[in-house]
Design a protein around this motif. Structure first.
Motif, PDB file in Angstrom:
ATOM      1  N   PRO A  56       0.816  -1.227   0.000  1.00  0.00           N
ATOM      2  CA  PRO A  56       0.000   0.000   0.000  1.00  0.00           C
ATOM      3  C   PRO A  56       0.844   1.269   0.000  1.00  0.00           C
ATOM      4  O   PRO A  56       0.514   2.232  -0.675  1.00  0.00           O
ATOM      5  CB  PRO A  56      -0.802  -0.106   1.306  1.00  0.00           C
ATOM      6  CG  PRO A  56      -0.806  -1.539   1.652  1.00  0.00           C
ATOM      7  CD  PRO A  56       0.459  -2.117   1.111  1.00  0.00           C
ATOM      8  N   LEU A  57       1.954   1.239   0.732  1.00  0.00           N
ATOM      9  CA  LEU A  57       2.770   2.448   0.811  1.00  0.00           C
ATOM     10  C   LEU A  57       3.551   2.676  -0.480  1.00  0.00           C
ATOM     11  O   LEU A  57       3.823   3.816  -0.853  1.00  0.00           O
ATOM     12  CB  LEU A  57       3.734   2.368   2.010  1.00  0.00           C
ATOM     13  CG  LEU A  57       3.062   2.483   3.371  1.00  0.00           C
ATOM     14  CD1 LEU A  57       4.057   2.298   4.498  1.00  0.00           C
ATOM     15  CD2 LEU A  57       2.386   3.849   3.503  1.00  0.00           C
ATOM     16  N   PRO A  94      -3.395   5.685  -1.085  1.00  0.00           N
ATOM     17  CA  PRO A  94      -4.102   5.720   0.200  1.00  0.00           C
ATOM     18  C   PRO A  94      -4.299   7.165   0.675  1.00  0.00           C
ATOM     19  O   PRO A  94      -3.412   7.992   0.513  1.00  0.00           O
ATOM     20  CB  PRO A  94      -3.160   4.965   1.139  1.00  0.00           C
ATOM     21  CG  PRO A  94      -2.310   4.117   0.254  1.00  0.00           C
ATOM     22  CD  PRO A  94      -2.169   4.880  -1.023  1.00  0.00           C
ATOM     23  N   ARG A  95      -5.443   7.426   1.278  1.00  0.00           N
ATOM     24  CA  ARG A  95      -5.776   8.785   1.668  1.00  0.00           C
ATOM     25  C   ARG A  95      -4.753   9.371   2.639  1.00  0.00           C
ATOM     26  O   ARG A  95      -4.408  10.548   2.574  1.00  0.00           O
ATOM     27  CB  ARG A  95      -7.170   8.815   2.301  1.00  0.00           C
ATOM     28  CG  ARG A  95      -8.043   9.935   1.762  1.00  0.00           C
ATOM     29  CD  ARG A  95      -9.401   9.937   2.448  1.00  0.00           C
ATOM     30  NE  ARG A  95      -9.314  10.466   3.806  1.00  0.00           N
ATOM     31  CZ  ARG A  95      -9.219  11.755   4.080  1.00  0.00           C
ATOM     32  NH1 ARG A  95      -9.185  12.638   3.120  1.00  0.00           N
ATOM     33  NH2 ARG A  95      -9.133  12.165   5.330  1.00  0.00           N
ATOM     34  N   GLY A  96      -4.263   8.513   3.527  1.00  0.00           N
ATOM     35  CA  GLY A  96      -3.282   8.978   4.499  1.00  0.00           C
ATOM     36  C   GLY A  96      -2.045   9.560   3.834  1.00  0.00           C
ATOM     37  O   GLY A  96      -1.437  10.497   4.337  1.00  0.00           O
ATOM     38  N   LEU A  97      -1.659   8.990   2.693  1.00  0.00           N
ATOM     39  CA  LEU A  97      -0.465   9.477   2.008  1.00  0.00           C
ATOM     40  C   LEU A  97      -0.738  10.812   1.326  1.00  0.00           C
ATOM     41  O   LEU A  97       0.119  11.680   1.264  1.00  0.00           O
ATOM     42  CB  LEU A  97       0.009   8.465   0.966  1.00  0.00           C
ATOM     43  CG  LEU A  97       0.500   7.133   1.521  1.00  0.00           C
ATOM     44  CD1 LEU A  97       1.104   6.292   0.418  1.00  0.00           C
ATOM     45  CD2 LEU A  97       1.531   7.355   2.614  1.00  0.00           C
ATOM     46  N   VAL A 122      -2.837  13.053   2.424  1.00  0.00           N
ATOM     47  CA  VAL A 122      -2.841  14.023   3.516  1.00  0.00           C
ATOM     48  C   VAL A 122      -1.398  14.418   3.855  1.00  0.00           C
ATOM     49  O   VAL A 122      -1.071  15.581   4.038  1.00  0.00           O
ATOM     50  CB  VAL A 122      -3.523  13.413   4.763  1.00  0.00           C
ATOM     51  CG1 VAL A 122      -3.353  14.320   5.958  1.00  0.00           C
ATOM     52  CG2 VAL A 122      -4.983  13.168   4.493  1.00  0.00           C
ATOM     53  N   MET A 123      -0.528  13.392   3.866  1.00  0.00           N
ATOM     54  CA  MET A 123       0.872  13.632   4.208  1.00  0.00           C
ATOM     55  C   MET A 123       1.517  14.581   3.188  1.00  0.00           C
ATOM     56  O   MET A 123       2.221  15.496   3.544  1.00  0.00           O
ATOM     57  CB  MET A 123       1.605  12.291   4.224  1.00  0.00           C
ATOM     58  CG  MET A 123       3.008  12.341   4.745  1.00  0.00           C
ATOM     59  SD  MET A 123       3.494  10.749   5.410  1.00  0.00           S
ATOM     60  CE  MET A 123       3.844   9.835   3.945  1.00  0.00           C
TER      61      MET A 123
END
Lengths: 245, 379
Positions: free
Chosen positions: A157-158, A232-235, A237-238
């Motif tokens: 995913p990352l 991924p949404r978290g990335l 945002v980052m």
């Protein structure tokens, strides 16, 4: 938003030019290609790119991934080196060699294209997986994730945005390279371009070149969307945070 | 309970990271592995959850040999927090915290409930933070989530590798205090790695001081500070070890009754007499409701009509739980050299002075000397 406007304008321009060239029907003693032929060769072009790209992803992603494993740490620098050097070999040379070895035609074109397209995919997969923070992997392992879980739940995913970026680059390059494959009789829009060059009728060349450009733009935009959806949404945002800083 | 027996670790290149380590951490005990870098403290800790394999020796967790477990199963039952936190950037805060519950296949609802409970435990509002991503948090908040995550499936044992190492000193001290409060509630068995002696003294029930792969001294902080076993320990704890030791005591442990207290409405002349009789220079003044309001100096009293006009409000006061080292620096800063200890309502509990602290240190020393003598005679 501005990006979409520019892309759309270019797309309209290239499609427009294609229609225009097809519509003039005749230049001096030479007939332009009929619309049916243009459509058929566009589809053929897509087939070549699609087949080569599918094989390139199927082999490139696993190879790039395996190269990041500890057991491969002595082999992977060589592999990545080859991938890098390979990309500096001119496409024409690649296709020429493939044609000479495998005989002229569709098959040689797909093989040449897939090898060439695989290189950025291997490189990006390797870089993407390697860029995952070791602390994140250690935490995952320390909390009791199995190796497969670390790979599927954390590493892939990352690394996904970087891997897809590699696929996107390789696809766009591939559309252009496939046009060169017209020279070894693979068919596709390259055939129109080569014919135009051979008889020195610019309009014929443009009749093949304009839809090739349009294809590249369409595929690039599509894969851009795929990249966006699969990041991924978290990335995201980052990234935004990093921009703000 | 964690027990290490004759544990050795030799790396393939011949480095002996850990040599003949024997150590037991009792249930609910906070054990700090302390030492300079390369002393083997992190290696020792990581052997407990098998992130690093043992070369020889045995490690038991709750009397079961760790080699009898599947390593992943073992790790899921041991909480793990590291210095670089290692939160998953692509997962939300709650998904991060629920990592081990997820691996243990708890129901989604149970995972959510647990994440909420743990966020509250580490002092973060679940309604604000559950669905945030790690990159949206400050360093201190990330560290809290890291601690919450290590508690995910409520393990009995926690391994912590310098979990407060990478944050600024103020936040670190705050997180340390908070974690001690949490530990008082949850009473986990903890193996905690640090190179910071201050942190070790503050956090640990026991300190395992290591040097070059060997355990040099394994004692509670007070003993380590008062009786360093050898030159290495003495140097490592530092020349200010007595001062450091003060951290281990709280104001309420050593404070004394003030010799003279003065009511605000008392007659100054009588106060002066009382102070002269007991030979005190400064006395505490309380109001009608027995709350401490300031100090009065006997020299200031001469001729004054009322205490109200001449008492001085305090510059600093301390609470019963203030560590002695902080109390001492407050005293140094104040002009009076005496510190009032007050409860939450401002009522006076006692006083601290330089003399009181010095007396206390003298007593400690002699008592422990007696103890060691006694134990020496026995053996």
């Amino acid at each position: 938003m501005r990006r979409y406007v520019i892309l759309f304008t270019l797309l309209v321009l290239f499609v427009g030019v294609t229609i225009w060239m097809t519509a003039i029907q005749q230049v001096g003693m030479f007939k332009m290609f009929p619309p049916g032929k243009v459509v058929r060769e566009t589809i053929k072009h897509l087939q070549i790119v699609g087949a080569a790209e599918a094989i390139a992803i199927g082999i490139g992603v696993p190879v790039g991934f395996i190269a990041t494993r500890r057991a491969m740490r002595f082999v992977s620098p060589v592999l990545v080196g080859i991938a890098n050097v390979g990309q500096t070999v001119p496409t024409l040379a690649f296709i020429g060699i493939a044609g000479a070895v495998l005989g002229m035609g569709y098959r040689a074109a797909v093989v040449a294209l897939f090898i060439y397209a695989m290189l950025p995919i291997i490189r990006n997969t390797y870089a993407g997986i390697n860029s995952v923070d070791p602390a994140v992997k250690e935490a995952a392992q320390g909390m009791g994730m199995s190796r497969a879980q670390v790979t599927w739940r954390v590493e892939l995913p990352l690394a996904r945005p970087v891997i897809i970026a590699g696929i996107r680059t390789s696809t766009v390059v591939n559309v252009g390279t496939a046009a060169v494959a017209g020279m070894i009789g693979a068919g596709g829009l390259g055939e129109l371009i080569v014919t135009g060059i051979a008889v020195r009728v610019t309009q014929l060349t443009v009749q093949g070149a304009a839809p090739t450009a349009a294809l590249a733009i369409i595929l690039d935009s599509l894969l851009g969307e795929v990249e966006n959806v699969l990041t991924p949404r978290g990335l995201k945002v980052m990234k935004e945070k990093q921009w703000q800083q | 309970m964690i027990r290490l027996e004759n544990v050795y670790k030799t790396y393939p290149d011949g480095t002996e990271a850990v040599k003949d380590l024997n150590l037991e951490i009792s249930k609910g005990e906070f054990c700090v592995f302390l030492g300079p870098s390369g002393c083997g403290k992190t290696t020792s800790m990581k052997m407990i959850n098998r992130l690093i394999s043992l070369t020889s020796g045995k490690i038991y967790v709750d009397d079961k040999d760790i080699m009898s477990f599947n390593p992943n199963e073992l790790r899921r039952n041991i909480g793990y927090a590291i210095q670089n936190i290692g939160l998953f950037p692509h997962l939300t805060v709650w998904e991060n915290i629920a990592t081990v519950p997820m691996l243990k296949k708890w129901s989604k609802q149970k995972q959510l409930d647990r994440a909420e409970e743990l966020l509250e435990l580490v002092g973060m509002d679940p309604s604000v933070f559950m669905y945030r991503y790690p990159s949206e948090l400050s360093g201190g908040q990330q560290q809290r989530v890291g601690v919450a995550r290590s508690l995910g499936a409520d393990p009995d044992i926690l391994l912590m590798d310098e979990p407060f190492g990478a944050i600024d000193p103020i936040t670190r001290s705050k997180l340390q205090d908070e974690f001690l409060k949490i530990q008082a509630k949850i009473k986990k068995t903890i193996a905690f790695v640090t190179h910071d002696i201050e942190e070790a003294i503050k956090m640990g029930d026991k300190i395992a001081l290591m040097k070059a792969g060997r355990l040099v001294q394994y004692d509670d902080p007070a003993t380590l500070l008062t009786y360093p076993k050898d030159e290495f320990v003495r140097n490592f704890v530092g020349a200010d070890r007595v001062l450091k030791g003060l951290r281990l005591y709280k104001a309420k442990d050593v404070m004394k009754e003030p010799p003279v207290t003065v009511k605000i409405d008392e007659d100054p002349a009588r106060v002066k007499k009382r102070m002269e009789e007991s030979n005190t220079k400064w006395s505490m003044v309380t109001d009608e409701k027995d709350r401490f309001i300031g100090w009065i100096a006997s020299d200031d009293i001469k001729g004054s009509k009322s205490i109200k006009e001449i008492y001085k409000p305090p510059t600093v006061t301390a609470g019963p739980d203030t560590p002695l080292n902080e109390a001492l620096s407050m005293m140094i800063n104040s002009t009076i050299g005496t510190l009032a200890i007050l409860d939450e309502d401002g009522k006076m509990l006692g006083v601290l002075s330089f003399d009181i602290i010095r007396d206390m240190l003298g007593q400690e020393e002699s008592e422990q000397q007696k103890e060691t003598k006694a134990s020496g005679e026995k053996s």
